[in-house]
Design a protein around this motif. Structure first.
Motif, PDB file in Angstrom:
ATOM      1  N   ARG A  24      22.303  17.030  -4.258  1.00 16.47           N
ATOM      2  CA  ARG A  24      22.416  16.157  -5.426  1.00 16.47           C
ATOM      3  C   ARG A  24      21.257  15.154  -5.461  1.00 16.47           C
ATOM      4  O   ARG A  24      20.650  14.926  -6.504  1.00 16.47           O
ATOM      5  CB  ARG A  24      23.750  15.415  -5.398  1.00 16.47           C
ATOM      6  N   ILE A  25      20.936  14.575  -4.305  1.00 18.39           N
ATOM      7  CA  ILE A  25      19.827  13.615  -4.241  1.00 18.39           C
ATOM      8  C   ILE A  25      18.501  14.305  -4.556  1.00 18.39           C
ATOM      9  O   ILE A  25      17.679  13.784  -5.304  1.00 18.39           O
ATOM     10  CB  ILE A  25      19.795  12.930  -2.854  1.00 18.39           C
ATOM     11  N   GLU A  26      18.298  15.498  -3.989  1.00 21.44           N
ATOM     12  CA  GLU A  26      17.067  16.237  -4.243  1.00 21.44           C
ATOM     13  C   GLU A  26      16.937  16.585  -5.720  1.00 21.44           C
ATOM     14  O   GLU A  26      15.861  16.458  -6.311  1.00 21.44           O
ATOM     15  CB  GLU A  26      17.053  17.507  -3.400  1.00 21.44           C
ATOM     16  N   HIS A  27      18.047  17.008  -6.343  1.00 24.35           N
ATOM     17  CA  HIS A  27      18.031  17.339  -7.769  1.00 24.35           C
ATOM     18  C   HIS A  27      17.695  16.108  -8.604  1.00 24.35           C
ATOM     19  O   HIS A  27      16.904  16.193  -9.552  1.00 24.35           O
ATOM     20  CB  HIS A  27      19.381  17.918  -8.180  1.00 24.35           C
ATOM     21  N   LYS A  43      13.957  13.050 -11.863  1.00 27.22           N
ATOM     22  CA  LYS A  43      13.255  11.783 -12.083  1.00 27.22           C
ATOM     23  C   LYS A  43      11.742  12.002 -12.099  1.00 27.22           C
ATOM     24  O   LYS A  43      11.031  11.435 -12.940  1.00 27.22           O
ATOM     25  CB  LYS A  43      13.644  10.802 -10.977  1.00 27.22           C
ATOM     26  N   GLN A  44      11.240  12.846 -11.178  1.00 28.36           N
ATOM     27  CA  GLN A  44       9.809  13.135 -11.132  1.00 28.36           C
ATOM     28  C   GLN A  44       9.374  13.883 -12.384  1.00 28.36           C
ATOM     29  O   GLN A  44       8.303  13.611 -12.934  1.00 28.36           O
ATOM     30  CB  GLN A  44       9.459  13.946  -9.879  1.00 28.36           C
ATOM     31  N   ALA A  45      10.194  14.820 -12.864  1.00 26.46           N
ATOM     32  CA  ALA A  45       9.850  15.570 -14.075  1.00 26.46           C
ATOM     33  C   ALA A  45       9.811  14.636 -15.283  1.00 26.46           C
ATOM     34  O   ALA A  45       8.919  14.753 -16.134  1.00 26.46           O
ATOM     35  CB  ALA A  45      10.862  16.688 -14.299  1.00 26.46           C
ATOM     36  N   GLY A  55      -0.644  13.967 -16.205  1.00 24.93           N
ATOM     37  CA  GLY A  55      -1.942  13.889 -15.549  1.00 24.93           C
ATOM     38  C   GLY A  55      -2.066  12.789 -14.518  1.00 24.93           C
ATOM     39  O   GLY A  55      -2.926  12.851 -13.664  1.00 24.93           O
ATOM     40  N   GLN A  56      -1.223  11.777 -14.602  1.00 20.36           N
ATOM     41  CA  GLN A  56      -1.330  10.649 -13.667  1.00 20.36           C
ATOM     42  C   GLN A  56      -0.972  11.080 -12.259  1.00 20.36           C
ATOM     43  O   GLN A  56      -1.631  10.720 -11.304  1.00 20.36           O
ATOM     44  CB  GLN A  56      -0.423   9.510 -14.118  1.00 20.36           C
TER      45      GLN A  56
END
Length: 114
Positions: free
Chosen positions: A66-69, A74-76, A84-85
């Motif tokens: 769940r944390i990894e998902h 969040k990263q996506a 690009g950043q």
């Protein structure tokens, strides 16, 4: 049927109440309710550490997934807002690592010819 958290919690509570019930059969324990509850909690904790290893591992895996998902999501979302950043930062880190490994490799090669 149940999620890992609910299953593990129910099993821990069941262990506690079974210990509480069994210890309450001892006559002098009924007089000391605080001692009864503390001993039942301690015994049920030991029982859960020994016998509930499987459900605890399952719960741990579910929480890690769940944390990894959430981190991936969040990263996506961050990458969508700032395209690009992230790549530029990665390229900068890779360039620094390549430069550092190139210097250390060059220094090792110079030591070899001395």
């Amino acid at each position: 049927m149940f999620s890992g958290f609910v299953r593990y919690t129910i099993l821990r509570l069941l262990a506690f109440f079974v210990c509480l019930l069994l210890l309450s059969l001892i006559p002098w324990m009924r007089e000391n309710v605080l001692v009864l509850v503390l001993i039942a909690a301690t015994v049920s904790m030991v029982i859960s550490l020994v016998f509930l290893n499987g459900p605890r591992e399952q719960l741990s895996e579910q929480l890690a997934e769940r944390i990894e998902h959430r981190l991936e999501h969040k990263q996506a979302a961050h990458d969508k807002r700032h395209p690009g950043q992230h790549r530029a930062a990665d390229e900068h880190i890779e360039d620094a690592e390549a430069a550092q490994s190139g210097q250390s490799g060059q220094g090792a090669a110079n030591e070899q010819y001395r």
